[in-house]
Write a protein that holds these residues in place. Sequence first.
Motif, PDB file in Angstrom:
ATOM      1  N   GLY A 342     -55.199  19.910  58.260  1.00 17.35           N
ATOM      2  CA  GLY A 342     -54.782  19.895  56.862  1.00 17.35           C
ATOM      3  C   GLY A 342     -54.235  21.215  56.408  1.00 17.35           C
ATOM      4  N   ALA A 343     -54.871  22.295  56.834  1.00 17.25           N
ATOM      5  CA  ALA A 343     -54.413  23.622  56.430  1.00 17.25           C
ATOM      6  C   ALA A 343     -53.051  23.915  57.004  1.00 17.25           C
ATOM      7  CB  ALA A 343     -55.426  24.673  56.885  1.00 17.25           C
ATOM      8  N   ALA A 344     -52.804  23.504  58.238  1.00 10.00           N
ATOM      9  CA  ALA A 344     -51.508  23.781  58.869  1.00 10.00           C
ATOM     10  C   ALA A 344     -50.392  23.025  58.170  1.00 10.00           C
ATOM     11  CB  ALA A 344     -51.570  23.398  60.352  1.00 10.00           C
ATOM     12  N   GLU A 345     -50.668  21.724  57.824  1.00  7.51           N
ATOM     13  CA  GLU A 345     -49.644  20.926  57.176  1.00  7.51           C
ATOM     14  C   GLU A 345     -49.347  21.415  55.763  1.00  7.51           C
ATOM     15  OE1 GLU A 345     -51.190  17.015  57.365  1.00  7.51           O
ATOM     16  OE2 GLU A 345     -50.500  16.646  59.420  1.00  7.51           O
ATOM     17  N   ALA A 346     -50.353  21.997  55.114  1.00 11.86           N
ATOM     18  CA  ALA A 346     -50.181  22.421  53.729  1.00 11.86           C
ATOM     19  C   ALA A 346     -49.420  23.727  53.613  1.00 11.86           C
ATOM     20  CB  ALA A 346     -51.546  22.559  53.063  1.00 11.86           C
ATOM     21  N   GLY A 347     -49.153  24.377  54.724  1.00 11.80           N
ATOM     22  CA  GLY A 347     -48.476  25.662  54.674  1.00 11.80           C
ATOM     23  C   GLY A 347     -49.331  26.698  53.976  1.00 11.80           C
ATOM     24  N   ASP A 348     -50.562  26.837  54.432  1.00 12.46           N
ATOM     25  CA  ASP A 348     -51.546  27.747  53.837  1.00 12.46           C
ATOM     26  C   ASP A 348     -50.946  29.139  53.644  1.00 12.46           C
ATOM     27  OD1 ASP A 348     -53.772  29.155  53.094  1.00 12.46           O
ATOM     28  OD2 ASP A 348     -54.714  29.103  55.071  1.00 12.46           O
ATOM     29  N   PRO A 349     -50.898  29.669  52.399  1.00 14.36           N
ATOM     30  CA  PRO A 349     -50.283  30.980  52.152  1.00 14.36           C
ATOM     31  C   PRO A 349     -50.985  32.118  52.886  1.00 14.36           C
ATOM     32  CG  PRO A 349     -51.456  30.183  50.207  1.00 14.36           C
ATOM     33  CD  PRO A 349     -51.365  29.032  51.153  1.00 14.36           C
TER      34      PRO A 349
END
Length: 425
Positions: A342-349
Motif C-alpha cells: 500500500g505504501a509503495a502504490e501510494a507514492g509515500d512522500p
Amino acid sequence: MPYRFVHTADIHLDSPLKSLALRNSELQDLIGNATRQAFVRIIDLCLEEQVDALMIAGDLYDGEQTSMKTARFLAEQLRRIDEAGIDVFVIRGNHDALSKITHELVLPDRVTVFGGRADGVEILRSARDFPVVVHGMSFARPQAPESLLPKYRPPVDGVVNIGLMHTSLGGALGHDVYAPCSLAELQSSGFRYWALGHIHVRSVQEGPCTVVMPGIPQGRDINESGAKSCSLVTIFDDRSIRVEERFTSIARFERLSVDASGLDDWKDLVSNLTETLVSAQDSDLAGHLVARLRVVGMTPLAWQVRRDIELLKTEAEDKASMLGQCWIESIETACTELETKGAAEAGDPVSELSQLMDKDILASTAFIDAARDVADDLHKSLPTEMKQWLGGSQAEQAELLADMAREGVADVLSRLKGTVGGGQA
C-alpha cells in the motif's frame, strides 16, 4: 601420582567493569566487585579439586592500585589456599609492574612470586613421583618490547618443565605487544606446558608441548563477551596432559540478535526479544547475563524501531527484570525497511525523500567534501589517542562518514515516517 594445578591469568583485581549498563545502581552493587568474586571461585576450585598448585600468569592487579582493601582481600584468599597446603606460583605482568601493592604485600610462605630474572623452582614430591620444575619470569617494567623466551633457563632433563610467561605471542587485536614470541618457539622449547597470560581470549594448543592462554576469568565489558574461565590441568604419570575449562565469571556479557524479519506488529517484536533473552539465559553458561541487543532483519517496523529505540530498551529492561539475573547493556538497530504494498502504490512522500537523499545528496561531491571538511576539523581537535576513531586512512574515513550519513538520514526519516503518510505515531 599425577600433578594437578589450576592455571589462570589476567584477573585484574578491582578493575572497573566498563559497561554503560553499570549506570544501573542495582547492577553496580551486584557485579562491581566481580573480579574479586571470580578470584574467590578460582580459589574455591583449587580447594575442591585438591590440586597441587595455583599458577597465575600475570596481571593479578589492574595497574596503579593503591587500595589496601585489595591487599587484604588477596592476603585472605591466599591464606586459604596456603593453609590447604597448595603452592602458588605468580609472575608479574605489565599491569602488575605498575602496582604499588605488588612490592609491598607480604605473602604466605607457599606463594612464590618470580622476579625480573628467570628462575626455576623444583617441586618437592615423593621419590615415586615424576619430578616437576616450574619456571617463571616477571615484568620488571610495564614495557617488554622484546621476547623473554631466550632469558628463561633451559628445561631440566628428565623432569616435567612448566613455564609461566606473560606474552602477547604474535599479537592480538586489542592488545599491545608485550614480550612477543611465536607459538612454534614455545612448542620447540623443550617445556611440557606453557602457562601463558595477557591475551584475554582463551586458546589451547595441545601436543608434545601444551600451550594454554586461559583468557580473562571475568569479562569487564561487551568486548570481553561470553562466559569466562580458568584451566584445571592434570599431568599424568605417562606425562600426558588433560586441560579442562572451568567457568569462573559472575557476569556474562553477550551480543544478542533479535530477529524482526517480516514482523509488522510491535507486540510480536517484543515477544521475539523476550524469547531471545530466555534462550540466552537457558544456556549452560552460568552467571548473570548482561546483554547488548541488536534488532536485525527486513521489517515494516524498521522506522519505528529506529524512532522508538529508547521505548524498546525500556520494554527489554522490563522483560529482563521479570526474568531475573538479566540486564540490558544497550540496544541498537540494524533492521531495514520492508515497505508494504500500500505504501509503495501510494507514492509515500517519505520514501520519495529517502530516494532523493540516497541518490542525489549523499552521493554528491558537494556533500562528501563538506562532510570531509567537518571531519578534518574534528580530527585536529581530538587528543592523539582518539584520532584513530575517525579512521586510520582516507579510505576508512570516507567509509565511516558515509555510514554516519546514512544513519543520520535513517534517523530523520524514521521521525518523519510517524507523522507523514498515515504512519503510526
